[in-house]
Motif scaffolding. Structure first.
Motif, PDB file in Angstrom:
ATOM      1  N   ARG A  65       1.757  -2.336   4.870  1.00  0.00           N
ATOM      2  CA  ARG A  65       1.588  -0.882   4.900  1.00  0.00           C
ATOM      3  C   ARG A  65       0.156  -0.558   4.489  1.00  0.00           C
ATOM      4  NH1 ARG A  65       5.264   2.606   5.837  1.00  0.00           N
ATOM      5  NH2 ARG A  65       7.001   1.271   5.286  1.00  0.00           N
ATOM      6  N   GLY A  66      -0.402   0.507   5.035  1.00  0.00           N
ATOM      7  CA  GLY A  66      -1.804   0.865   4.852  1.00  0.00           C
ATOM      8  C   GLY A  66      -2.140   1.525   3.539  1.00  0.00           C
ATOM      9  N   GLY A  67      -1.793   0.910   2.434  1.00  0.00           N
ATOM     10  CA  GLY A  67      -2.181   1.429   1.128  1.00  0.00           C
ATOM     11  C   GLY A  67      -1.733   2.858   0.918  1.00  0.00           C
ATOM     12  N   PRO A  68      -2.674   3.798   0.720  1.00  0.00           N
ATOM     13  CA  PRO A  68      -2.301   5.188   0.445  1.00  0.00           C
ATOM     14  C   PRO A  68      -1.844   5.948   1.693  1.00  0.00           C
ATOM     15  CG  PRO A  68      -4.660   4.992   0.513  1.00  0.00           C
ATOM     16  CD  PRO A  68      -4.111   3.584   0.630  1.00  0.00           C
ATOM     17  N   HIS A  69      -1.847   5.317   2.845  1.00  0.00           N
ATOM     18  CA  HIS A  69      -1.472   5.962   4.111  1.00  0.00           C
ATOM     19  C   HIS A  69      -0.126   5.394   4.570  1.00  0.00           C
ATOM     20  CE1 HIS A  69      -5.580   7.351   4.070  1.00  0.00           C
ATOM     21  NE2 HIS A  69      -5.979   6.091   3.966  1.00  0.00           N
ATOM     22  N   ARG A 108      -5.690  -7.156   5.207  1.00  0.00           N
ATOM     23  CA  ARG A 108      -6.075  -6.577   3.938  1.00  0.00           C
ATOM     24  C   ARG A 108      -5.805  -5.095   3.981  1.00  0.00           C
ATOM     25  NH1 ARG A 108     -10.804  -7.686  -0.075  1.00  0.00           N
ATOM     26  NH2 ARG A 108     -10.732  -5.729  -1.198  1.00  0.00           N
ATOM     27  N   THR A 109      -4.826  -4.673   3.253  1.00  0.00           N
ATOM     28  CA  THR A 109      -4.394  -3.281   3.353  1.00  0.00           C
ATOM     29  C   THR A 109      -5.344  -2.319   2.669  1.00  0.00           C
ATOM     30  OG1 THR A 109      -3.017  -3.507   1.404  1.00  0.00           O
ATOM     31  CG2 THR A 109      -1.984  -3.932   3.542  1.00  0.00           C
ATOM     32  N   GLY A 110      -6.203  -2.802   1.794  1.00  0.00           N
ATOM     33  CA  GLY A 110      -7.107  -1.911   1.089  1.00  0.00           C
ATOM     34  C   GLY A 110      -8.189  -1.309   1.956  1.00  0.00           C
ATOM     35  N   GLN A 170      -7.976   2.470   7.411  1.00  0.00           N
ATOM     36  CA  GLN A 170      -8.281   3.885   7.530  1.00  0.00           C
ATOM     37  C   GLN A 170      -7.312   4.504   8.524  1.00  0.00           C
ATOM     38  OE1 GLN A 170     -10.597   5.484   5.686  1.00  0.00           O
ATOM     39  NE2 GLN A 170     -10.869   3.543   4.669  1.00  0.00           N
TER      40      GLN A 170
END
Length: 160
Positions: free
Chosen positions: A108-112, A154-156, A159
């Motif tokens: 999953r894309g971190g905060p998204h 790397r999910t960090g 964008q």
């Protein structure tokens, strides 16, 4: 020593915990499919067959799940449920000719929460919670004759 006639053991490949409900745990198991518990260690039930691998719970809606079995569901792509695993449907955008790993990665894309990455010998991206994927690049491997494929997610750095 006494032989047990019922030894309830499962080996989990991967799992996740629902952000909104820490009692909800999902995971993929060797030979026992994808399992879910919402009541603790004695409440497991199978929600998808095959060798279960990655299972993700949507952080904003715990009824939405993504799961797979070996080779990215035998090259048919991740499966998606919107009703807590009661039924599943196919996601779209996968190239069935790709070489998928036995245990296909999903991140999953971190905060998204609607951004997801997954991979074969190319990286796929979804911006709608996993319903549709688009290849980000032609392919990651340079040598067509290579017997191995390297991949990294790397999910960090994702964008929306």
């Amino acid at each position: 020593w006494q032989k047990s006639l019922n030894l309830p053991i499962s080996q989990f490949y991967a799992g996740s915990v629902a952000a909104q409900n820490p009692d909800k745990i999902v995971g993929g198991t060797q030979d026992n499919g994808s399992l879910k518990s919402e009541t603790g260690p004695l409440g497991w039930s199978q929600i998808l067959g095959g060798d279960g691998f990655h299972v993700l719970v949507d952080p904003t809606n715990t009824n939405q799940l993504l799961a797979e079995w070996q080779y990215c569901s035998e090259k048919s792509g991740l499966k998606r449920s919107v009703n807590n695993g009661a039924s599943w449907f196919n996601t779209t955008g996968w190239v069935t000719a790709d070489r998928y790993n036995w245990n296909t990665p999903i991140a999953r894309g971190g905060p998204h929460p609607n951004v997801l990455l997954s991979g074969s010998f190319r990286v796929y991206r979804s911006t709608n919670g996993g319903a549709h994927r688009t290849p980000l690049m032609p392919k990651l491997d340079i040598l067509e004759t290579a017997s191995w494929v390297r991949y990294a997610i790397r999910t960090g750095l994702v964008q929306p």
